[in-house]
Each structure stands twice: as structure tokens, then as C-alpha cells.
Design an enzyme around this catalytic site. Structure first.
Site, PDB file in Angstrom:
ATOM      1  N   CYS A   1     -16.979   6.044  -3.890  1.00 29.38           N
ATOM      2  CA  CYS A   1     -18.163   5.538  -3.200  1.00 29.38           C
ATOM      3  C   CYS A   1     -19.239   5.260  -4.234  1.00 29.38           C
ATOM      4  O   CYS A   1     -19.400   6.023  -5.186  1.00 29.38           O
ATOM      5  CB  CYS A   1     -18.690   6.578  -2.208  1.00 29.38           C
ATOM      6  SG  CYS A   1     -17.567   6.958  -0.861  1.00 29.38           S
TER       7      CYS A   1
ATOM      8  N   GLY B   1       1.409   3.731  -1.868  1.00 30.46           N
ATOM      9  CA  GLY B   1       2.607   2.934  -1.665  1.00 30.46           C
ATOM     10  C   GLY B   1       3.840   3.681  -1.207  1.00 30.46           C
ATOM     11  O   GLY B   1       4.943   3.144  -1.253  1.00 30.46           O
TER      12      GLY B   1
HETATM   13  C1  LIG Z   1      -7.477   0.091   5.483  1.00 33.13           C
HETATM   14  C2  LIG Z   1      -7.615   1.237   4.520  1.00 33.13           C
HETATM   15  C3  LIG Z   1      -8.661   2.150   4.692  1.00 33.13           C
HETATM   16  C4  LIG Z   1      -8.820   3.211   3.801  1.00 33.13           C
HETATM   17  N1  LIG Z   1      -9.837   4.086   3.997  1.00 33.13           N
HETATM   18  C5  LIG Z   1     -10.002   5.132   3.143  1.00 33.13           C
HETATM   19  C6  LIG Z   1     -11.034   6.096   3.367  1.00 33.13           C
HETATM   20  O1  LIG Z   1     -11.794   6.047   4.331  1.00 33.13           O
HETATM   21  N2  LIG Z   1     -11.153   7.100   2.451  1.00 33.13           N
HETATM   22  C7  LIG Z   1     -10.325   7.229   1.375  1.00 33.13           C
HETATM   23  O2  LIG Z   1     -10.468   8.170   0.596  1.00 33.13           O
HETATM   24  N3  LIG Z   1      -9.315   6.350   1.168  1.00 33.13           N
HETATM   25  C8  LIG Z   1      -9.140   5.312   2.029  1.00 33.13           C
HETATM   26  N4  LIG Z   1      -8.097   4.429   1.822  1.00 33.13           N
HETATM   27  C9  LIG Z   1      -7.184   4.638   0.690  1.00 33.13           C
HETATM   28  C10 LIG Z   1      -5.902   5.342   1.134  1.00 33.13           C
HETATM   29  O3  LIG Z   1      -6.189   6.633   1.636  1.00 33.13           O
HETATM   30  C11 LIG Z   1      -4.890   5.475  -0.017  1.00 33.13           C
HETATM   31  O4  LIG Z   1      -5.458   6.240  -1.045  1.00 33.13           O
HETATM   32  C12 LIG Z   1      -4.455   4.142  -0.594  1.00 33.13           C
HETATM   33  O5  LIG Z   1      -4.402   3.134   0.380  1.00 33.13           O
HETATM   34  C13 LIG Z   1      -3.104   4.195  -1.296  1.00 33.13           C
HETATM   35  O6  LIG Z   1      -2.087   4.638  -0.427  1.00 33.13           O
HETATM   36  P1  LIG Z   1      -1.120   3.653   0.435  1.00 33.13           P
HETATM   37  O7  LIG Z   1      -0.561   2.661  -0.510  1.00 33.13           O
HETATM   38  O8  LIG Z   1      -0.098   4.564   1.030  1.00 33.13           O
HETATM   39  O9  LIG Z   1      -1.992   3.028   1.466  1.00 33.13           O
HETATM   40  C14 LIG Z   1      -7.924   3.364   2.710  1.00 33.13           C
HETATM   41  C15 LIG Z   1      -6.885   2.456   2.559  1.00 33.13           C
HETATM   42  C16 LIG Z   1      -6.702   1.401   3.433  1.00 33.13           C
HETATM   43  C17 LIG Z   1      -5.566   0.457   3.226  1.00 33.13           C
END
Ligand SMILES: Cc1cc2nc3c(=O)[nH]c(=O)nc-3n(C[C@H](O)[C@H](O)[C@H](O)COP(=O)(O)O)c2cc1C
Ligand SMILES: Cc1cc2nc3c(=O)[nH]c(=O)nc-3n(C[C@H](O)[C@H](O)[C@H](O)COP(=O)(O)OP(=O)(O)OC[C@H]3O[C@@H](n4cnc5c(N)ncnc54)[C@H](O)[C@@H]3O)c2cc1C
Ligand code: FES
Lengths: 326, 278
Positions: free
Chosen positions: A136, A253
Site C-alpha cells: 500500500c 499462481g
Molecule cells: C483481484 C485481486 C485482488 C487482490 N486483493 C488483494 C488484497 O486485498 N490484499 C492483498 O494482500 N493481496 C491481494 N491480492 C493479491 C493476492 O492475494 C496474491 O498475493 C496474488 O494474486 C498472487 O497469487 P495468485 O496468483 O494465486 O492470485 C489480490 C489479487 C487479485 C488478483
């Protein structure tokens, strides 16, 4: 069950807090929990992570907020949500009543705001752990993201740590957009982080070649999905190597049990599933089942025995904590 | 998957999906995974339910306009291929309790969702009239069926290749007056929904619109499909088209502000009590 008929002990620990299994939902990817309830019982997972909760209600970013990229997704959602009071009133109780282990993610614009959020959470029933989303912008440092700077990250973590009761772990969520993730991870651990979560979304960008304009209203956005997995595995590997005693939640991922196992072998003791839930609402429970089968097929009876296993030199026997570099 | 066929500019798919057929109400949509196992396309595609039939335990029809790699993949499916569907999703059209006069307005493939609605309205002894439009004749979906089901069916095309030259909102005032419409139901592109809502406001009759916003999950967890909608309390919120919608009361949707966060929306940057972190 493994070939010799024994089942796998999937339990894991975030410091002293036991989770029934290592598969959890990633922050911001599983809504309030209610949205997934028609598909499976969230209580079957190790834990549910909330979206990042902010002090005031937030509308988030304008649309388009999302664009698909090869094996990934760029998002600029902008932490929308109703704010901490509504969360404590309506969202956390729903999770607590169902005994869903809940990791509450928080996001703020200053150390004071993170601390105020932590103060509101301290003592709230049903908080299994607090995850500090450090990706943030710091309004006191011209919008520089906390996670880019070890000292700023550590200050947030230390302040949250003093307010949150000792029996509730504080997890620092790190961003991969840094020169050296180990430096930031070590600073957070020094600041009092009980565990680390990585990775948050690296920044990316996509341009619509028909309109010849950026595809997202916010111009750039966070990349997620299988496209970022090697980046996440590298970060987990490096941090585990440097700080083998700090529990790591691996995120980025993870789509299959194999991906979860890779994260665990790199050093994660828990694995969070985000973008995969968009494609398959049942992804988390499927990944858990696949992971258990993969461990069993390798004759591993305790998940804990697989954590960081890829760090062992080839052909070596089981590593004991005493042998670790600390 | 049962059959696929070309219908003018569109592809129609029939899929055996008893669970979806059973719970379907008009206005519902489904999400579909595209690209097969290991696909690089990580988001699901939203499709309106065109029709459900009791055959084979329950079948569901979709109408697809190819607009990118995901819809192109869907258009290439053949009989006996399997599809990964989640649904029915979203909030269905609210139905009138009394037998009132309903005008059903469809733009492009948006009209696909109106026929299931017309069935239910006719069963409730409502009068149903259709207004269907598109850019050209081959993109007006369901004209024949609209003629069969509706008391009247007014067609418009922008190039004049079918029906009246122009847009649906141009002919709608005349239809409303002729049939003494009590309510309008509309589905189609945002610009059309805005125009139809404006006509509804002018005639002081309620408009129910089914909107189309870019979606990634369809189940309410990704927060990408939001648009500004005024709530019962008069407060504008960024709400999810997939979960709170896709059906909204037209006059509640701030069409002119789509693609922005209106300054007076709950939690808008700098607005109200919100102190902003990003
Ligand atoms: C639509 C979206 C919203 C997300 N919102 C947050 C959030 O509010 N806080 C946070 O720490 N990470 C947030 N993330 C990051 C995910 O928690 C994660 O760290 C990141 O997407 C990688 O994992 P993934 O590839 O499994 O999605 C968000 C990701 C996506 C795609
Ligand atoms: C409630 C609802 C009902 C719909 N019903 C139909 C229908 O019956 N027939 C039909 O042909 N199309 C329908 N659409 C639009 C359809 O979902 C998109 O055309 C499709 O997702 C585009 O995918 P693509 O890979 O071909 O295109 P791309 O533009 O490459 O898609 C990329 C990404 O953007 C998203 N996206 C892009 N455009 C849209 C859009 N207009 N709506 C939603 N998501 C979008 C996709 O889901 C995907 O994540 C509907 C959309 C919604 C929201
Ligand atoms: S499409 Fe994901 S929240 Fe609506």
C-alpha cells in the site's frame, strides 16, 4: 493414503497456531467467504484470508479493473470494501460462527492507520492471524509503497505487533517488486513479524492495441496467476534460505497440487490460492486433495517433512533443525 | 455438449446441464471455462442462458458472438465435447404479480436472454411485445421467434437492412404508446440500456436492465465487474454486476458514470468519510 497405506499428516503451524492443512485462500480473492459457501465448506481449508480491510469504506478503482494476459491476470481493483466497522459487524462474525480459521488482512496508508486497524481487531473473536498487506502506498512518503522499503515495512509490522495479542500471529505480506526481497523479509522478521507471506502482485501493464490506450483504467496493475509462479517460488526459496525458522505462506499462481508442492519444497509451510479461485471455485479443495496424494505417492507422511526439502543437497537424508544454518 | 449451429452472425450451443436447467430463472447467466485443460485463459467467460429445455434431464442453450479468443474457442466446440459450466449465476428478472403489458427490448445477442423471460411472462398472462435491434440484419437475434411469441415485434437496424433504420430507443416511445406498456425489460450493450432507461424515465414506467460488464470470476470474489448503482437509501455504491446484478432497475444505474468512481459514491477518493490509501 500412501502406498504403504498410511495417511498424510497435513497439519501445519504458523508459529504456535495450528492449521488443519496448509491450503488457504489468498487475500482479496475469496470475497467475504460467503460467495464460496455454495461451492464448498471453507472450514475444510487451513484458513480463509480476507480481502485487505481498510479503515474507511473504499469504492476502489474505476473500470476496466482487469485484463487477461497469457496465463495471468492484471488487476487494479484498489482494495474496495466497506471498511473495518462493517467488517467487524457483518463479515467476521459470519466466519467465526462457522469456525472458519480466518486470517484478517489489513491495508493502510500510514503506520498510524495500520495500528488503528490492528487496535480494532485486537480482541475480536475469530481472528486466527493478522496479515499486514504492505503493498500500500505510504501517504507520508509521497505514495511510496511500504513493501519496497525494509525500514518502513518493519515499522508497520512492529507497531501492529505491539497492539495485537501475543497469541495471534502477525504475518507480513511482501511484494516482489524490490531489489532484494531477503532484506525486506529480514527487516520484517526483526520488526516482529511471526511469519511472512509472499508474493503480492508484481506490477505489470497491458495496452489495448485496438484503442491504442492502456487496457486498465489505472494504467498499470498487479499481475497474478500461473505467470507469476516462478517469481513466487524464487522469493520463497531465497527467504527460506536466509530465514529458515520463519514460517512462510507461499502465494502466486498456485493452480494444482503440484504447484502447491513446489511452493512447499521451496520453503513454504502454507500455500495460498488466489486467481485459481476465479477459474475454478473449487480450486482450493482440489489442490488440497492433489497435494495430499502427491505427498503420499512420495512416501512423505508428514507435510512438515516436505517443507523446504528442495534445499537439501541431492541424496541427503532428512534434515534436522539442529543442522540448519541458525 | 449436444449440438452447435450457426444462427446468422452467432453460434448457438446446446449443453446438457440438468442442475443449471432446474434452477434457472430468466435473467440468470452462467460462467464457462475456456481453452481446455492447462489453458492460458485464467478467467471465466459469462454467457446468458438463452433457453432451457427438459430433454436429456435438462439442456441449456447459449448464443455466442465471437469477440476474442475465449468466445472463438467456444464457437469451435463440437457435439460431445464437454464444457466446464458454473451456474445459474446472478439475480434474475423480477416478475410482475399482475398480468401487465411488457415490452422486451434486446440489442445484438442481448435478446437471447429475453425469450425465457417471455415464456414466463406469457404464462402469467402478461402481454409481451418485442423491440429488437442491432447494427445489421444478421446481428438481430431471434426476430422470427419474437414475431411468434410477441403480440408485436419491432425490428431496427442501424444500416436499415432489416426493419426500421435506427436504434431501438428511437422506436421505443411509439411502441410504449401503442401497447400501453407497464414495464420494460432490456438486455444489450450499455449504450442501448442507457437509451432505453431514458425512455422509461420519460414515460414514467419501470425499466429492468440486464447489464454486461467485464467479468473474471462471475461469482462475486474478484471485484472487477463493478458499476455505480444507487441503492434504496439513495447512496451510490460500486456494486458487482455478477452478484448484485446483472439485473438492475434502469433508473438506479448511473450509466453516464460507468468507467468512473462518481465523487459521491460510497468510499470514493476524497469523498465522504473516506480517507484514501491508494
Ligand atoms: C483481484 C485481486 C485482488 C487482490 N486483493 C488483494 C488484497 O486485498 N490484499 C492483498 O494482500 N493481496 C491481494 N491480492 C493479491 C493476492 O492475494 C496474491 O498475493 C496474488 O494474486 C498472487 O497469487 P495468485 O496468483 O494465486 O492470485 C489480490 C489479487 C487479485 C488478483
Ligand atoms: C452477464 C453477461 C452475459 C453475457 N452473455 C453473453 C452471451 O449470451 N453471448 C455472448 O456472446 N456474450 C455474452 N457476454 C459477453 C461475453 O462474456 C464476452 O464477450 C466474453 O467474455 C469475451 O471473451 P473473449 O475471450 O472472447 O474476449 P476477450 O476480450 O479476449 O476477453 C478477455 C477478458 O475480458 C472479459 N470480457 C471481455 N468482454 C467482456 C464482456 N463484454 N462481458 C464480460 N466479460 C468480458 C472476459 O471474461 C475475459 O476475462 C455476456 C457477458 C455478461 C457479463
Ligand atoms: S466477476 Fe468477479 S466479482 Fe463479479
Amino acid at each position: 493414503m500412501s502406498p504403504d497405506g498410511r495417511s498424510v499428516d497435513m497439519s501445519t503451524y504458523i508459529t504456535h497456531v495450528e492449521l488443519a492443512n496448509p491450503v488457504i485462500t489468498a487475500a482479496g480473492c475469496a470475497g467475504t467467504g460467503r460467495e464460496l459457501a455454495p461451492f464448498f465448506d471453507l472450514g475444510r481449508l487451513g484458513a480463509h484470508t480476507t480481502r485487505s480491510i481498510t479503515m474507511a469504506p473504499r469504492a476502489g478503482r474505476p473500470t476496466p479493473r482487469m485484463t487477461e494476459t497469457p496465463s495471468g491476470l492484471l488487476n487494479a481493483v484498489g482494495l474496495p470494501g466497506p471498511g473495518i466497522e462493517v467488517f467487524l459487524d457483518r463479515e467476521l462474525p459470519w466466519l467465526a460462527q462457522r469456525s472458519i480459521r480466518t486470517i484478517v488482512s489489513i491495508g493502510g496508508g500510514s503506520v498510524a492507520e495500520y495500528t488503528a486497524l490492528a487496535r480494532r481487531l485486537a480482541g475480536a473473536p475469530g481472528v486466527t492471524a493478522v496479515e499486514v498487506n504492505l503493498a500500500c502506498p505510504n501517504i507520508e512518503d509521497r505514495g511510496r509503497v511500504f513493501a519496497r522499503d525494509g525500514a518502513a515495512s518493519a515499522e508497520v509490522v512492529a507497531s501492529v505487533r505491539t497492539v495485537i495479542p501475543d497469541d495471534v500471529p502477525v504475518v507480513a505480506k511482501l511484494s516482489p517488486d524490490v531489489t532484494d526481497i531477503v532484506t525486506v523479509a529480514a527487516a520484517c522478521a526483526q520488526g516482529g513479524a511471526d511469519a511472512l507471506s509472499m508474493i503480492n502482485n508484481p506490477l505489470g501493464m497491458s495496452i489495448d492495441t485496438d484503442t491504442m490506450r492502456p487496457a486498465l483504467a489505472a494504467v498499470s496493475g498487479g499481475l497474478s496467476g500461473p505467470a507469476v509462479r516462478p517469481l513466487a517460488v524464487r522469493c520463497v526459496w531465497q527467504v527460506y534460505n536466509a530465514l529458515p525458522l520463519v514460517p512462510i505462506i507461499g502465494v502466486g499462481g498456485v493452480t494444482t497440487g503440484r504447484d502447491a508442492l513446489e511452493m512447499i519444497l521451496a520453503g513454504a509451510c502454507a500455500v495460498a490460492v488466489g486467481t485459481a479461485l476465479f477459474h475454478d471455485p473449487l480450486a482450493a479443495v482440489r489442490i488440497l486433495k492433489e497435494l495430499e496424494e502427491l505427498l503420499a505417492a512420495r512416501g512423505i507422511h508428514r507435510l512438515a517433512d516436505a517443507v523446504g526439502r528442495a534445499h537439501r543437497p541431492p541424496g541427503s537424508g532428512s534434515r534436522h533443525l539442529e543442522e540448519s544454518s541458525l | 455438449m449436444l449440438t452447435t449451429r450457426r444462427v446468422d452472425a452467432y453460434h448457438a450451443l446446446t449443453v446438457v446441464a440438468p442442475g443449471i436447467a432446474e434452477r434457472y430463472r430468466p435473467g440468470h447467466f452462467v460462467s464457462v471455462a475456456v481453452g481446455g485443460p492447462g489453458t492460458p485463459m485464467v478467467t471465466r467467460r459469462a454467457l446468458a442462458v438463452h433457453d432451457v429445455k427438459p430433454d436429456y434431464g435438462g439442456t441449456v442453450d447459449f448464443v455466442i458472438a465471437v469477440s476474442g479468443p475465449g468466445t472463438a474457442w467456444l464457437a469451435d466446440r463440437r457435439a460431445r465435447d464437454t464444457l466446464d459450466l458454473v451456474g445459474p449465476l446472478g439475480r434474475a428478472f423480477p416478475l410482475p404479480r399482475d398480468p401487465v403489458n411488457c415490452v422486451l427490448v434486446g440489442g445484438e445477442y442481448g435478446s437471447a436472454t429475453l425469450f425465457g423471460l417471455a415464456d414466463v411472462l406469457l404464462r402469467r398472462h402478461c402481454r409481451v411485445d418485442f423491440v429488437l435491434g442491432a447494427a445489421s440484419a444478421d446481428r438481430v437475434f431471434g426476430a422470427l421467434r419474437a414475431r411468434r411469441m410477441g403480440e408485436t415485434a419491432t425490428l431496427t437496424t442501424e444500416d436499415g437492412s432489416l426493419g426500421l433504420r435506427g436504434r431501438v430507443a428511437d422506436v421505443l416511445p411509439g411502441v410504449i404508446a401503442d401497447v400501453r406498456a407497464d414495464v420494460i425489460y432490456a438486455c444489450g450493450p450499455m449504450g442501448m440500456l442507457r437509451g432505453v432507461t431514458a425512455v422509461g424515465i420519460e414515460f414514467d414506467i419501470p425499466v429492468q436492465v440486464a447489464v454486461e460488464e467485464a467479468m473474471a470470476c462471475g461469482i462475486g470474489v474478484c471485484m472487477t465487474c463493478v458499476l455505480p448503482v444507487i441503492g434504496d437509501d439513495g447512496v451510490t455504491r460500486m456494486v458487482r454486476a455478477c452478484a448484485e446484478g446483472p439485473v438492475f432497475r434502469g433508473e438506479r444505474v448511473r450509466f453516464d458514470d460507468i468507467g468512473t468512481i462518481p465523487f459521491d459514491a460510497l468510499g470514493a477518493p476524497g469523498g465522504g468519510s473516506a480517507r484514501n490509501v491508494t
